[in-house]
Write a protein that holds these residues in place. Sequence first.
Motif, PDB file in Angstrom:
ATOM      1  N   TYR A  75       0.793  -1.287  -0.247  1.00 15.30           N
ATOM      2  CA  TYR A  75      -0.049   0.022  -0.322  1.00 15.30           C
ATOM      3  C   TYR A  75       0.606   1.471  -0.404  1.00 15.30           C
ATOM      4  N   GLU A  76       1.396   0.931   0.810  1.00 10.26           N
ATOM      5  CA  GLU A  76       2.990   2.625   1.341  1.00 10.26           C
ATOM      6  C   GLU A  76       3.391   2.790  -0.089  1.00 10.26           C
ATOM      7  N   SER A  77       3.366   1.666  -1.199  1.00  6.70           N
ATOM      8  CA  SER A  77       4.470   1.841  -2.039  1.00  6.70           C
ATOM      9  C   SER A  77       3.924   1.958  -3.164  1.00  6.70           C
ATOM     10  N   GLY A  78       2.806   1.693  -3.689  1.00 13.13           N
ATOM     11  CA  GLY A  78       1.655   2.840  -4.455  1.00 13.13           C
ATOM     12  C   GLY A  78       0.989   1.081  -5.192  1.00 13.13           C
ATOM     13  N   ASN A  79       1.691   0.045  -4.935  1.00 12.96           N
ATOM     14  CA  ASN A  79       1.039  -1.219  -5.564  1.00 12.96           C
ATOM     15  C   ASN A  79      -0.257  -1.725  -5.031  1.00 12.96           C
ATOM     16  N   TRP A  80      -1.512  -1.020  -5.685  1.00 10.63           N
ATOM     17  CA  TRP A  80      -2.365  -0.863  -5.107  1.00 10.63           C
ATOM     18  C   TRP A  80      -3.155  -2.012  -5.040  1.00 10.63           C
ATOM     19  N   GLU A  81      -2.880  -2.907  -6.425  1.00  6.83           N
ATOM     20  CA  GLU A  81      -3.365  -3.991  -6.996  1.00  6.83           C
ATOM     21  C   GLU A  81      -3.134  -4.988  -6.252  1.00  6.83           C
ATOM     22  N   LEU A  82      -1.819  -5.474  -5.494  1.00  2.26           N
ATOM     23  CA  LEU A  82      -1.292  -6.773  -5.107  1.00  2.26           C
ATOM     24  C   LEU A  82      -1.707  -6.234  -3.766  1.00  2.26           C
ATOM     25  N   ALA A  83      -1.502  -5.083  -2.848  1.00  2.00           N
ATOM     26  CA  ALA A  83      -1.861  -5.291  -1.922  1.00  2.00           C
ATOM     27  C   ALA A  83      -3.163  -5.444  -1.302  1.00  2.00           C
ATOM     28  N   VAL A  84      -3.808  -5.124  -1.961  1.00  2.00           N
ATOM     29  CA  VAL A  84      -5.454  -5.470  -2.305  1.00  2.00           C
ATOM     30  C   VAL A  84      -5.432  -6.724  -2.242  1.00  2.00           C
ATOM     31  N   GLU A  85      -5.399  -7.154  -2.649  1.00  2.00           N
ATOM     32  CA  GLU A  85      -5.324  -9.313  -2.351  1.00  2.00           C
ATOM     33  C   GLU A  85      -4.625  -9.722  -1.548  1.00  2.00           C
ATOM     34  N   GLU A  86      -3.623  -9.096  -1.168  1.00  2.00           N
ATOM     35  CA  GLU A  86      -2.884  -9.510   0.526  1.00  2.00           C
ATOM     36  C   GLU A  86      -4.086  -9.308   1.828  1.00  2.00           C
ATOM     37  N   TYR A  87      -4.693  -8.788   1.761  1.00  2.00           N
ATOM     38  CA  TYR A  87      -5.770  -7.742   2.177  1.00  2.00           C
ATOM     39  C   TYR A  87      -6.120  -9.089   2.038  1.00  2.00           C
ATOM     40  N   HIS A  88      -6.813  -9.429   0.938  1.00  2.00           N
ATOM     41  CA  HIS A  88      -8.036 -10.054   1.176  1.00  2.00           C
ATOM     42  C   HIS A  88      -7.281 -11.237   2.118  1.00  2.00           C
ATOM     43  N   GLN A  89      -6.412 -11.809   1.828  1.00  2.77           N
ATOM     44  CA  GLN A  89      -5.540 -13.168   2.540  1.00  2.77           C
ATOM     45  C   GLN A  89      -5.420 -12.962   3.977  1.00  2.77           C
ATOM     46  N   VAL A  90      -5.061 -11.347   4.168  1.00  2.00           N
ATOM     47  CA  VAL A  90      -5.217 -11.962   5.445  1.00  2.00           C
ATOM     48  C   VAL A  90      -6.497 -11.794   6.330  1.00  2.00           C
ATOM     49  N   ILE A  91      -7.420 -11.016   6.117  1.00  2.00           N
ATOM     50  CA  ILE A  91      -8.593 -11.423   6.031  1.00  2.00           C
ATOM     51  C   ILE A  91      -9.332 -12.593   6.295  1.00  2.00           C
ATOM     52  N   GLU A  92      -8.878 -13.663   4.776  1.00  2.00           N
ATOM     53  CA  GLU A  92      -9.333 -14.414   5.193  1.00  2.00           C
ATOM     54  C   GLU A  92      -8.691 -15.617   6.065  1.00  2.00           C
ATOM     55  N   ARG A  93      -7.781 -14.988   6.387  1.00  2.00           N
ATOM     56  CA  ARG A  93      -7.194 -15.930   7.905  1.00  2.00           C
ATOM     57  C   ARG A  93      -7.918 -15.373   9.410  1.00  2.00           C
ATOM     58  N   GLN A  94      -8.239 -14.124   8.899  1.00  2.00           N
ATOM     59  CA  GLN A  94      -8.219 -13.483  10.755  1.00  2.00           C
ATOM     60  C   GLN A  94      -9.344 -12.530  10.196  1.00  2.00           C
ATOM     61  N   PRO A  95     -11.070 -13.041  10.539  1.00  2.00           N
ATOM     62  CA  PRO A  95     -11.621 -12.579   9.458  1.00  2.00           C
ATOM     63  C   PRO A  95     -12.196 -11.218  10.844  1.00  2.00           C
ATOM     64  N   GLN A  96     -11.643 -11.396  12.049  1.00  2.00           N
ATOM     65  CA  GLN A  96     -12.274 -10.126  12.962  1.00  2.00           C
ATOM     66  C   GLN A  96     -11.071  -9.247  13.486  1.00  2.00           C
ATOM     67  N   LEU A  97      -9.975  -8.888  12.498  1.00  2.00           N
ATOM     68  CA  LEU A  97      -9.403  -7.941  12.633  1.00  2.00           C
ATOM     69  C   LEU A  97     -10.893  -7.376  11.226  1.00  2.00           C
ATOM     70  N   ILE A  98     -10.919  -6.080  11.864  1.00  2.00           N
ATOM     71  CA  ILE A  98     -12.446  -4.813  11.863  1.00  2.00           C
ATOM     72  C   ILE A  98     -11.367  -4.121  10.774  1.00  2.00           C
ATOM     73  N   GLN A  99     -10.075  -3.632  11.840  1.00  2.00           N
ATOM     74  CA  GLN A  99      -9.055  -2.366  11.005  1.00  2.00           C
ATOM     75  C   GLN A  99      -8.420  -3.336  10.100  1.00  2.00           C
ATOM     76  N   VAL A 100      -8.441  -4.133   9.855  1.00  2.00           N
ATOM     77  CA  VAL A 100      -8.027  -4.312   7.970  1.00  2.00           C
ATOM     78  C   VAL A 100      -9.400  -4.571   7.371  1.00  2.00           C
ATOM     79  N   GLY A 101     -10.305  -5.049   7.678  1.00  2.00           N
ATOM     80  CA  GLY A 101     -11.362  -4.781   6.460  1.00  2.00           C
ATOM     81  C   GLY A 101     -11.841  -3.379   6.540  1.00  2.00           C
ATOM     82  N   LEU A 102     -12.064  -2.121   7.792  1.00  2.00           N
ATOM     83  CA  LEU A 102     -11.862  -0.980   7.494  1.00  2.00           C
ATOM     84  C   LEU A 102     -10.723  -0.513   6.438  1.00  2.00           C
TER      85      LEU A 102
END
Length: 327
Positions: A75-102
């Motif tokens: 996200y910080e480096s501007g690679n937003w499409e890849l960042a979206v993919e990784e955030y999705h992976q995190v949420i799949e593993r830890q769906p209770q992390l609301i801050q990540v979802g936001l």
Amino acid sequence: MKKSKERVSLGKISASVFTPCLVKLSQSSKVELNVQLVLEKKPTRQQQKLKTLTKYVQQYPSGWKKRLELADLLYESGNWELAVEEYHQVIERQPQLIQVGLKLGKLLQLMGRVSEAIKIYDKALPLSSNVATGHHIQGLIEVCRRHPDKAVKMFEKATSSEPENPSHWLALGRVQMELNNAQAALRAFEQILSIQPDDIVALIHSYDALLAVGHFEEAELKLSRAEELVPDDYLVLKRRLAYRCRMKLVLGEEGKQTKKMVNAVLKLAPHSADAHQLKAEYYRLRGESAKSVAILKKFTEEYPNNPNGWCYYTRCLSDIGKNQAVA
């Protein structure tokens, strides 16, 4: 009943820095936009960290903490499409992390993928045990649906439930600014400053709102305070440079100071359409219209997929009467 500690948070805003970043919204559209990221510290050694984290995640694909670090760095480096993919992976593993979802929802909003953002917010909503957080998420959903009036009501409920949380006031103020309710926006930003007097984000937003309502002396105080706190910050310098151009401080010793600021802004954000527009404006005010046009023409050649560059170039051509070129 014990009050839930879960809450929407933007981190320690008062200690944050703004980092200019060039983002390609999608590989298919190739559209590039200039954005200013709010980070707690300036990014360093990004490429090396990206390599290290990518290798680690590949070796241990089931983990989520390092994957979250990787997503944040992308996200910080501007690679937003890849960042979206990784955030999705995190949420799949830890769906209770609301801050990540936001964070993922906001990122999708910025990329114009609002239907996806709504789905993320909808999933986060039932996970919230905090009334104010729930109202805040509903406000974000209404923003995505382009219902700013409804969003205002939700964010107002959030501020009522949790008045000490700057994140709710910031969201409320931003929507009010979009509705051209600068006075209402100003009240929201002032609430943040009453909680965190040296909050850079709130100082800058307050400055913009004060200009919009014509309170120029108060606006100057906000900008001066921001300069004291972060004298080399891009958004602060950009506003000071715009002020000097409005005051036509482009000749003599004052002009030298303005030119110095032009160079500083461009050094911080060499890929920014706003920075190049201010440079062009500096030369236009000096009576060097040809040079002003050349600056913006060169920017569109170097960044042909940046729509803001074309907007500034078109406006510049219009100002000097080159209507055929404008079309």
